[in-house]
Design an enzyme around this catalytic site. Structure first.
Site, PDB file in Angstrom:
ATOM      1  N   GLU A 129       2.882  -6.501 -28.255  1.00  0.00           N
ATOM      2  CA  GLU A 129       3.879  -5.540 -28.745  1.00  0.00           C
ATOM      3  C   GLU A 129       5.062  -6.360 -29.247  1.00  0.00           C
ATOM      4  OE1 GLU A 129       4.272  -1.958 -29.094  1.00  0.00           O
ATOM      5  OE2 GLU A 129       5.968  -2.871 -30.144  1.00  0.00           O
ATOM      6  N   HIS A 148      -0.978  -1.434 -34.472  1.00  0.00           N
ATOM      7  CA  HIS A 148      -0.362  -0.111 -34.276  1.00  0.00           C
ATOM      8  C   HIS A 148       1.019  -0.127 -34.923  1.00  0.00           C
ATOM      9  CE1 HIS A 148      -2.830   2.055 -31.052  1.00  0.00           C
ATOM     10  NE2 HIS A 148      -3.600   1.125 -31.602  1.00  0.00           N
ATOM     11  N   GLU A 185      -2.272   9.414 -28.212  1.00  0.00           N
ATOM     12  CA  GLU A 185      -1.203   9.161 -27.240  1.00  0.00           C
ATOM     13  C   GLU A 185      -0.100  10.223 -27.289  1.00  0.00           C
ATOM     14  OE1 GLU A 185       0.196   5.301 -28.455  1.00  0.00           O
ATOM     15  OE2 GLU A 185       1.347   6.095 -30.134  1.00  0.00           O
TER      16      GLU A 185
HETATM   17  C1  NOJ Z   1       2.644   2.343 -29.299  1.00  0.00           C
HETATM   18  C2  NOJ Z   1       1.171   2.154 -29.408  1.00  0.00           C
HETATM   19  O1  NOJ Z   1       0.609   3.058 -30.336  1.00  0.00           O
HETATM   20  C3  NOJ Z   1       0.580   2.344 -28.038  1.00  0.00           C
HETATM   21  O2  NOJ Z   1      -0.819   2.295 -28.106  1.00  0.00           O
HETATM   22  C4  NOJ Z   1       1.144   1.309 -27.102  1.00  0.00           C
HETATM   23  O3  NOJ Z   1       0.678   1.572 -25.811  1.00  0.00           O
HETATM   24  C5  NOJ Z   1       2.662   1.329 -27.092  1.00  0.00           C
HETATM   25  N1  NOJ Z   1       3.182   1.330 -28.410  1.00  0.00           N
HETATM   26  C6  NOJ Z   1       3.228   0.128 -26.352  1.00  0.00           C
HETATM   27  O4  NOJ Z   1       2.944  -1.044 -27.074  1.00  0.00           O
HETATM   28 CA    CA Z   2       1.728   4.442 -31.963  1.00  0.00          CA
END
Ligand code: NOJ
Ligand code: CA
Length: 699
Positions: free
Chosen positions: A410, A478, A503
């Site tokens: 991330e 992502h 999500e």
């Molecule tokens: C957004 C992403 O789409 C998700 O899959 C991830 O868990 C979170 N960011 C944290 O990185």
């Molecule tokens: Ca996302």
């Protein structure tokens, strides 16, 4: 080779109408002309009916005369292509690339500059792009805007996303073109970044349907070293004009000739299945640039992920009150950290027991105390594990069980920081044998002012895929710009999110049941999506009585998504303990492949329903997924896609008679029947429901 055009000369005006080009099946025709001021126009018809009316082409260049008129046509070149190629991973093992092409070579008289425009006409649509050939008067230059018009013939139904330069993570709004207005949408729905300054700007792919049943889709292909194209709507005239995403100071693109822009695409058919199954976007990208692709493998995975989204555990080890200490190892654990060595081993055991390929672990590295909301430049170093995550122990254990680990990086939008660390991050993956990385770009882009969809970021996303290929690592991004077929060129760019994923159902108003019936007509045209299906515990009140959120689905629909949402990287997103309770339904997720020989779209209507059948790449087995929106429906399926003369055991996973996405989402039934290619099946889909079938050949 056809010869140059027909010149219509009036008294003083000269209009140059070039010879038209048609699709191989003759249904689509593209016309091109220069008007009396030398302004280029194109128009498109389908079965002799106007689809795109006269629409202008060209550019505004910074500090240079506008590049959209004063042209003369120097020559025209035509050719026809019919070839095929084999994707490394895909919905089908062979893809045909068949089109008629024309290039118009233009010269701007006063400035003595050159511009070429190439059209490719496929059976299911038109693509065109601009080329700035090498030339002495146009070397380095800045595009202030691209002025490509899509002047549509009617007030069509349209599924649109707000033209946010930073995010596609919105639900679709279904209106007429004349009703597009961002003020009608709740822009606070989710974590959208709202880089929005025009209430009539929408994103592409833009899926439309005319009153007389023609499906039209505007998109783009091969966005490389160029910003994403959004669309400004002129709602009175049913017209869209390209709106390139700017950089921090409002410039659109820094270019150097020779340069070719991305393809602008207009798919057209009276059968929605032609659009959803089209391989035009992939075809318009460069062939694979990697000599060795043997390391690019499809993956079904589980991971330490949903448990954070439902609030059972946390990404951070020490809680945000410890943010100031985040960089040190002096953290006081909260006791809710998800990515522990022990928990990871539990997921590895589960993956190994049920035949999965991989395990993703989010929250394994230091920095999460501080990642959200502050938007600092230096949050993660992508290499330092938390004290309770023993990377060696975990990766050795995974290896002993035949499981591959998926890395998580991330960036919290800090791209400058990620580029600094990228090689070190990739080296770490190599050292511990991670074959894939999931990247993330939550938040505003750092350096400030850049947008997720601007030229600089498009370059970044493509660069990360290319650099990862040097390390033989696959990428799943992502919050990146949405793919436009680059996975043909770099097939290790195996998937992306770049749309509103599952999500959102965990912590927002979520995705309405029609959402997954639209994505295949929009986001998925550009490449696989990591939607993260497979949620069995559907209501969030299961985790916390006070929660109202839920996935807008039935359990059976979650199974169907493995077939309707094509991706060679597919997650079983729910928690192991939830799957253990419904092992009979879980069997479908275990059985379903993620790489295919053949795909047949049986029924399709954007916003309403989709039924797809796919044949496993490595066996004679077929799999079917059928989904519906908020309306219940019956899907009548003719099984004539099955091989003649063979018998199959069909295992049908479907909504029970009382199932309903809202009232009774987890009620399903499973039945076995023997079928052949002569059989027909009637599937009852509940409101927000679906059905999944595996067809196993009986030998
Ligand atoms: C957004 C992403 O789409 C998700 O899959 C991830 O868990 C979170 N960011 C944290 O990185
Ligand atoms: Ca996302």
């Amino acid at each position: 080779m056809k010869k140059l055009s027909l010149f219509i000369t009036f008294l003083f005006i000269q209009i140059v109408v070039a010879q038209n080009v048609t699709s191989p099946n003759n249904k689509i025709t593209v016309n091109f002309k220069l008007d009396n001021t030398g302004k280029p126009f194109y128009w498109v018809s389908y079965n002799q009916k106007a689809i795109v009316k006269e629409s202008s082409l060209g550019f505004l260049l910074k500090d240079l005369p506008s590049f959209d008129s004063d042209f003369e046509l120097i020559k025209q070149e035509n050719k026809s292509v019919d070839e095929s190629w084999k994707p490394v991973l895909g919905e089908q093992s062979i893809i045909q690339n068949k089109y008629n092409q024309v290039t118009y070579f233009l010269h701007q008289k006063a400035s003595d500059r050159f511009l070429n425009i190439t059209f490719k006409v496929y059976d299911e649509g038109v693509a065109f792009r601009y080329e700035f050939p090498p030339q002495k008067n146009l070397n380095y230059f800045i595009v202030s805007d691209e002025k490509t018009q899509f002047n549509l013939a009617g007030d069509h139904k349209v599924f649109w996303l707000p033209g946010d330069y930073d995010s596609q993570e919105y639900p679709y709004t279904e209106t007429k073109i004349s009703e597009i207005n961002l003020e009608k949408v709740d822009l606070n729905n989710g974590i959208a970044l709202k880089s929005i300054n025009n209430k009539y700007r929408v994103q592409s792919p833009l899926m439309m349907k005319s009153d007389d049943g023609i499906y039209i889709n505007i998109f783009e292909a091969a966005v490389v070293n160029y910003p994403v194209m959004h669309l400004n709507a002129d709602i009175k005239n049913f017209s869209f004009t390209s709106s390139l995403v700017p950089n921090a100071i409002g410039d659109k693109a820094y270019l150097q000739a020779p340069f070719t822009t991305p393809w602008r695409t207009i798919m057209i058919s009276n059968d929605a299945r032609d659009i959803v199954s089209s391989k035009m976007i992939l075809n318009l990208n460069e062939p694979c640039k990697l000599d060795d692709t043997s390391w690019i493998k499809p993956m079904k995975y589980v991971g330490i992920w949903w448990e954070m989204h439902v609030g059972k555990s946390t990404w951070d080890y020490a809680g945000s009150q410890n943010a100031q200490n985040a960089a040190s190892q002096d953290l006081i654990p909260t006791g809710k950290h998800g990515a522990t060595t022990q928990n990871t081993k539990r997921y590895i055991d589960f993956a190994a027991k049920h035949g999965f390929d991989g395990v993703l672990v989010e929250g394994w590295n230091v920095g999460w105390e501080d990642w959200f909301g502050n938007w600092k430049e230096d949050v993660f170093d992508f290499t330092t594990p938390y004290p309770d995550f023993d990377i060696k122990e975990v990766t050795d254990y995974a290896k002993s069980k035949g499981i591959k680990m998926i890395m998580h990086n991330e960036t919290s939008g800090s791209v400058s920081n990620y580029e600094r660390y990228l090689d070190r991050a990739l080296e770490l993956m190599k050292q511990y044998g991670y074959p894939a990385v999931k990247t993330g770009y939550v938040g505003r882009i750092i350096p400030r002012g850049e947008y997720h969809d601007g030229q600089a970021m498009v370059k970044h996303f493509n660069f990360v895929a290319r650099r990862a290929a040097d390390f033989k690592i696959m990428v799943n991004s992502h919050e990146s710009s949405r793919p436009t077929g680059y996975s043909r060129t770099y097939p290790n760019y195996i998937a992306a999110e770049a749309a509103r994923g599952n999500e959102f159902n965990a912590w927002s108003v979520g995705n309405p049941p029609m959402h997954e019936t639209i994505l295949p007509f929009t986001r998925l045209l550009g490449g696989p999506m990591d939607y993260t299906p497979g949620i069995f515990e559907i209501k969030m009140s299961y985790y916390d009585k006070s929660k109202k959120e839920q996935v807008h689905t039935t359990l059976a629909k979650q199974l169907a998504l493995y077939v309707t949402m094509y991706s060679p990287l597919q997650m079983a997103a729910d928690l192991p303990e939830n799957y253990e309770k419904y092992l009979d339904a879980f069997q479908f997720i275990k059985d379903v492949p993620v790489d295919w020989q053949e795909s047949k779209y049986l029924e399709a209507e954007p916003g309403d329903y989709l039924t797809v059948a796919r044949k496993d790449k490595n066996s004679e087995n077929w799999f079917l997924g059928a989904i519906t929106d908020e309306n219940a429906r019956q899907a009548k399926i003719n099984l004539d896609f099955l091989s003649k003369g063979k018998k199959y055991k069909a295992i049908i996973y479907q909504d029970s008679k009382t199932a309903d996405w809202k009232e009774n989402p987890m009620s399903y039934e499973i039945k076995n029947v023997i079928v052949t290619s002569k059989s027909k099946l009637m599937l009852n889909l509940a409101k927000g429901g679906g059905a999944a079938i595996s067809f196993e050949e009986i030998k």
